[in-house]
Write a protein that holds these residues in place. Structure first.
Motif, PDB file in Angstrom:
ATOM      1  N   THR A   2     -32.904 -50.356 -37.507  1.00 49.33           N
ATOM      2  CA  THR A   2     -34.158 -49.720 -37.680  1.00 49.33           C
ATOM      3  C   THR A   2     -34.564 -49.057 -36.309  1.00 49.33           C
ATOM      4  O   THR A   2     -33.669 -49.140 -35.790  1.00 49.33           O
ATOM      5  CB  THR A   2     -35.669 -50.616 -37.172  1.00 49.33           C
ATOM      6  OG1 THR A   2     -36.834 -50.040 -37.087  1.00 49.33           O
ATOM      7  CG2 THR A   2     -35.364 -51.317 -36.104  1.00 49.33           C
ATOM      8  N   THR A   3     -34.944 -47.999 -36.833  1.00 50.76           N
ATOM      9  CA  THR A   3     -34.621 -46.703 -35.786  1.00 50.76           C
ATOM     10  C   THR A   3     -36.343 -46.594 -34.498  1.00 50.76           C
ATOM     11  O   THR A   3     -36.591 -46.053 -33.867  1.00 50.76           O
ATOM     12  CB  THR A   3     -35.006 -45.554 -36.027  1.00 50.76           C
ATOM     13  OG1 THR A   3     -35.982 -45.103 -37.251  1.00 50.76           O
ATOM     14  CG2 THR A   3     -33.537 -44.863 -36.887  1.00 50.76           C
ATOM     15  N   ALA A   6     -42.815 -44.662 -35.240  1.00 50.99           N
ATOM     16  CA  ALA A   6     -43.019 -43.990 -35.757  1.00 50.99           C
ATOM     17  C   ALA A   6     -44.555 -43.774 -35.300  1.00 50.99           C
ATOM     18  O   ALA A   6     -45.924 -42.941 -35.483  1.00 50.99           O
ATOM     19  CB  ALA A   6     -43.374 -43.117 -36.749  1.00 50.99           C
ATOM     20  N   ALA A  66     -43.238 -48.046 -43.032  1.00 49.38           N
ATOM     21  CA  ALA A  66     -42.814 -46.309 -42.681  1.00 49.38           C
ATOM     22  C   ALA A  66     -42.949 -46.479 -41.185  1.00 49.38           C
ATOM     23  O   ALA A  66     -41.741 -46.115 -40.386  1.00 49.38           O
ATOM     24  CB  ALA A  66     -44.057 -46.040 -42.953  1.00 49.38           C
ATOM     25  N   TYR A  67     -43.141 -47.298 -40.253  1.00 46.23           N
ATOM     26  CA  TYR A  67     -43.475 -47.501 -38.585  1.00 46.23           C
ATOM     27  C   TYR A  67     -42.115 -48.387 -38.211  1.00 46.23           C
ATOM     28  O   TYR A  67     -41.401 -47.028 -37.431  1.00 46.23           O
ATOM     29  CB  TYR A  67     -44.906 -48.214 -38.599  1.00 46.23           C
ATOM     30  CG  TYR A  67     -45.735 -47.520 -38.497  1.00 46.23           C
ATOM     31  CD1 TYR A  67     -46.066 -46.531 -37.307  1.00 46.23           C
ATOM     32  CD2 TYR A  67     -47.149 -47.996 -39.219  1.00 46.23           C
ATOM     33  CE1 TYR A  67     -47.589 -45.228 -37.074  1.00 46.23           C
ATOM     34  CE2 TYR A  67     -48.106 -47.249 -38.955  1.00 46.23           C
ATOM     35  CZ  TYR A  67     -48.526 -46.143 -38.724  1.00 46.23           C
ATOM     36  OH  TYR A  67     -49.399 -45.657 -38.086  1.00 46.23           O
ATOM     37  N   ASP A  69     -39.635 -48.754 -40.360  1.00 45.58           N
ATOM     38  CA  ASP A  69     -38.171 -47.779 -40.810  1.00 45.58           C
ATOM     39  C   ASP A  69     -37.753 -49.183 -41.584  1.00 45.58           C
ATOM     40  O   ASP A  69     -36.161 -49.102 -41.679  1.00 45.58           O
ATOM     41  CB  ASP A  69     -37.214 -47.714 -40.212  1.00 45.58           C
ATOM     42  CG  ASP A  69     -36.168 -46.616 -40.593  1.00 45.58           C
ATOM     43  OD1 ASP A  69     -36.362 -45.567 -41.956  1.00 45.58           O
ATOM     44  OD2 ASP A  69     -34.835 -46.002 -40.424  1.00 45.58           O
ATOM     45  N   ARG A 244     -44.599 -42.488 -45.829  1.00 46.65           N
ATOM     46  CA  ARG A 244     -44.220 -42.583 -45.382  1.00 46.65           C
ATOM     47  C   ARG A 244     -44.266 -41.447 -44.147  1.00 46.65           C
ATOM     48  O   ARG A 244     -43.987 -40.698 -43.369  1.00 46.65           O
ATOM     49  CB  ARG A 244     -42.343 -42.061 -45.644  1.00 46.65           C
ATOM     50  CG  ARG A 244     -42.067 -43.865 -44.956  1.00 46.65           C
ATOM     51  CD  ARG A 244     -40.023 -44.128 -46.146  1.00 46.65           C
ATOM     52  NE  ARG A 244     -39.845 -45.477 -46.097  1.00 46.65           N
ATOM     53  CZ  ARG A 244     -39.365 -45.699 -45.202  1.00 46.65           C
ATOM     54  NH1 ARG A 244     -39.210 -45.364 -43.350  1.00 46.65           N
ATOM     55  NH2 ARG A 244     -38.905 -47.277 -44.537  1.00 46.65           N
TER      56      ARG A 244
END
Length: 254
Positions: A2-3, A6, A66-67, A69, A244
């Motif tokens: 994961t990045t 967000a 979404a948060y 990833d 997302r």
């Protein structure tokens, strides 16, 4: 890999979720839920309650995806240790360490769900406006200061004030991780913010004409707070991409 979420540091993100409108229930996409969630959704006596549960959990998985990833079906959950007894029935958390700073909370009631995300412990609650009989039955179990406040109001105002108070209390107890195993008489969550538990920020939330909402955030006020309505099609097939996009979009106040 994961990045990371967000979610800007210090931000409190809140999402309102509405059950699908009449006539569109069959479009609800259950594919992201695990077997236990699908079984639970089918177990409700009233089909509308099952739809509310399913809508809330689809939204939670897609928002977490979404948060963090990651694909929503890959989100797995655990329970943190209870602060009271140490057993694993405290705050819910993501089981794999995608990002240790992302905390979340979910609540749903009669067609509406509320989901909160923060970089510190958070609890949310949404409740349908209470009946007068509920107020009468539950008031004796409250903190003495709360009972005194409610007793000073006329019956109409008392019902409204109790609804706001109870959502604050549930949000705080969920944020603590104890739930109602910690008695409702222990902590003051009444109308005076200065008397509420130290070390927590507790806020009322606008959740529509038929519901009360509240959020409890450990520590001081967030650097930024965002309350948004999840798009209706986010719960249908292909809706994860829309979630997302909604997470990344600059929010419009609800």
């Amino acid at each position: 890999m994961t990045t990371g979420p967000a979610l800007p540091a210090g931000t409190l993100d809140l999402w309102l979720v509405r059950r699908p409108a009449n006539g569109s229930e069959d479009r609800l996409d259950l594919s992201d839920l695990d077997a236990a969630e699908r079984k639970r959704a089918a177990s409700f006596i009233r089909p509308t309650d099952g739809l509310t549960y399913a809508s809330a959990h689809i939204a939670l998985r897609r928002l977490l995806g979404a948060y963090l990833d990651i694909p929503p079906p890959q989100v797995t959950f655990l329970r943190e240790p209870c602060p009271g007894c140490g057993k694993p029935h405290g705050r819910p958390a993501v089981a794999t360490p995608h990002h240790p700073r992302l905390h979340f909370s979910l609540s749903h009631s009669h067609g509406t769900a509320l989901v909160g995300f923060a970089d510190r412990p958070v609890g949310v609650d949404v409740e349908r406006l209470p009946r007068a009989t509920t107020v009468e039955a539950c008031t004796p179990a409250l903190h003495p200061g709360e009972q005194q406040e409610l007793g000073a109001l006329d019956p109409g105002a008392r019902q409204e004030a109790f609804g706001r108070l109870w959502t604050r209390k549930e949000a705080f107890l969920k944020g603590l991780g104890t739930g109602l195993s910690r008695g409702p008489s222990v902590d003051y969550l009444g109308a005076d913010p200065a008397r509420r538990p130290p070390g927590w920020t507790v806020l009322d939330l606008p959740c529509g004409p038929r519901h009360n909402g509240a959020v409890a955030l450990q520590g001081g006020p967030p650097a930024a707070s965002r309350l948004r309505l999840l798009p209706a099609d986010a719960l249908f097939a292909g809706g994860a991409a829309g979630v997302r996009a909604a997470v990344a979009r600059t929010p419009v106040p609800v």
